[in-house]
Design a protein around this motif. Structure first.
Motif, mmCIF file in Angstrom:
data_model
loop_
_atom_site.group_PDB
_atom_site.id
_atom_site.type_symbol
_atom_site.label_atom_id
_atom_site.label_comp_id
_atom_site.label_asym_id
_atom_site.label_seq_id
_atom_site.Cartn_x
_atom_site.Cartn_y
_atom_site.Cartn_z
ATOM 1 N N TRP A 173 -3.089 -3.482 -11.491
ATOM 2 C CA TRP A 173 -2.264 -4.092 -10.446
ATOM 3 C C TRP A 173 -0.792 -3.707 -10.540
ATOM 4 O O TRP A 173 -0.171 -3.398 -9.510
ATOM 5 C CB TRP A 173 -2.441 -5.610 -10.468
ATOM 6 C CG TRP A 173 -3.822 -6.065 -10.138
ATOM 7 C CD1 TRP A 173 -4.714 -6.697 -10.959
ATOM 8 C CD2 TRP A 173 -4.498 -5.928 -8.871
ATOM 9 N NE1 TRP A 173 -5.887 -6.951 -10.299
ATOM 10 C CE2 TRP A 173 -5.780 -6.497 -9.017
ATOM 11 C CE3 TRP A 173 -4.142 -5.377 -7.642
ATOM 12 C CZ2 TRP A 173 -6.710 -6.532 -7.980
ATOM 13 C CZ3 TRP A 173 -5.054 -5.410 -6.598
ATOM 14 C CH2 TRP A 173 -6.316 -5.981 -6.771
ATOM 15 N N TYR A 189 -2.733 -2.339 -0.123
ATOM 16 C CA TYR A 189 -3.854 -1.964 -0.995
ATOM 17 C C TYR A 189 -5.122 -2.460 -0.323
ATOM 18 O O TYR A 189 -5.280 -3.653 -0.092
ATOM 19 C CB TYR A 189 -3.700 -2.590 -2.379
ATOM 20 C CG TYR A 189 -4.890 -2.347 -3.302
ATOM 21 C CD1 TYR A 189 -5.147 -1.062 -3.798
ATOM 22 C CD2 TYR A 189 -5.731 -3.378 -3.673
ATOM 23 C CE1 TYR A 189 -6.219 -0.831 -4.645
ATOM 24 C CE2 TYR A 189 -6.807 -3.157 -4.522
ATOM 25 C CZ TYR A 189 -7.053 -1.883 -5.007
ATOM 26 O OH TYR A 189 -8.120 -1.656 -5.842
ATOM 27 N N GLU A 199 -9.104 -11.741 -10.046
ATOM 28 C CA GLU A 199 -8.466 -10.540 -9.528
ATOM 29 C C GLU A 199 -7.318 -10.899 -8.585
ATOM 30 O O GLU A 199 -6.290 -10.214 -8.559
ATOM 31 C CB GLU A 199 -9.502 -9.654 -8.836
ATOM 32 C CG GLU A 199 -10.492 -9.054 -9.817
ATOM 33 C CD GLU A 199 -11.247 -7.876 -9.248
ATOM 34 O OE1 GLU A 199 -11.424 -6.893 -9.984
ATOM 35 O OE2 GLU A 199 -11.666 -7.949 -8.077
ATOM 36 N N ALA A 252 -3.426 -9.583 -8.991
ATOM 37 C CA ALA A 252 -2.671 -8.936 -7.915
ATOM 38 C C ALA A 252 -1.383 -9.693 -7.631
ATOM 39 O O ALA A 252 -0.309 -9.086 -7.465
ATOM 40 C CB ALA A 252 -3.542 -8.855 -6.663
#
Length: 272
Positions: A142, A155, A190, A194
């Motif tokens: 990240w 992204y 996740e 991020a």
């Protein structure tokens, strides 16, 4: 693997030794899964990643595809970009056979393929891209993704989720603690990674999808190709598990497992 919406062909017949030898002989470079036709199937996520990726590429000026494999997904997306492809398109890949395959496939489309280890910093300047994509990265870095994105950049990726194909992996490795079965890939973990790198989550979806293996050759090739499932897999080491699974498929029909996929859409915010 082929989509489950297709009608599977009858399972290939042969002795255990013949099928295992066949699965062990198939080349593993790239992310072309056409060999599995009639031998294994996997449902596709509803969002249609490659087509959605093409739409994102159409709006980009400088795009980077991370861990591109053999370049098949990026090649498909670029072939379907309307009205135009990015002015600059770059891909990275860490496995030498895939680097060669991706270069041959993507060079005619004007894509530069850069050999870059998966665990190394991205070899690009800060804020070099307005779009970063990836289909099934091993582990998203990240801070590096955020570093190479321009403010306002995106992204857009499809990730393999936690406990993907756990039924198959557990057959070979036995039940494992959460941390060993991919808990780090849970969508909320996740998301936290991020956001800690400064990205804003625009959309995050998750789906669990049916997989079917029709013969043991498909299992052998899958575990050789998707190496992180059973990292130390060899036919010799796991012969007892392979034989018992072969006998199960012969007696009961296709072995069923489930994959997990996440769709990530994240943005790097403009400075305050």
């Amino acid at each position: 693997m082929p989509d489950t919406h297709r009608t599977p062909a009858p399972a290939h017949r042969g002795t255990f030794d013949d099928l295992v030898a066949e699965g062990a002989a198939v080349p593993t470079a790239g992310w072309d899964f056409s060999w599995f036709e009639g031998r294994a199937t996997e449902a596709r996520p509803s969002w249609g990643y490659a087509t959605a990726m093409a739409a994102r590429l159409a709006g980009a000026t400088a795009a980077l595809d991370i861990q591109t494999g053999g370049g098949e997904v990026l090649d498909f997306a670029l072939a379907h970009v309307e009205p135009k492809a990015p002015v600059l398109a770059v891909a990275t890949e860490g496995w030498p056979p895939n680097v060669a395959k991706a270069t041959a496939l993507l060079r005619p489309r004007g894509v530069a393929v850069v050999a870059a280890p998966e665990d190394a910093p991205l070899p690009f300047a800060d804020e070099a891209f307005d779009l970063v994509t990836s289909r099934h990265p091993v582990s998203p870095d990240w801070p590096e993704i955020a570093r190479v994105l321009r403010p306002g950049g995106t992204y857009f990726a499809q990730h393999v989720g936690a406990r993907s194909a756990v039924e198959l992996v557990d057959h070979f490795l036995g039940p494992r603690p959460d941390e060993q079965s991919g808990a780090a890939r849970l969508p909320e973990r996740e998301r936290a990674g991020a956001e800690a790198a400064g990205l804003e989550i625009v959309d995050l979806r998750s789906e669990r999808l049916r997989m079917e293996f029709y013969d043991i050759a498909a299992v052998v090739h899958f575990l050789r190709k998707v190496v992180w499932m059973v990292p130390d897999f060899t036919v010799e080491k796991y012969e007892p598990q392979l034989r018992s699974l072969h006998e199960r498929i012969e007696a009961e029909g296709p072995f069923v497992a489930h994959s997990t996929r996440h769709l990530f859409d994240a943005r790097k915010p403009h400075p305050a």
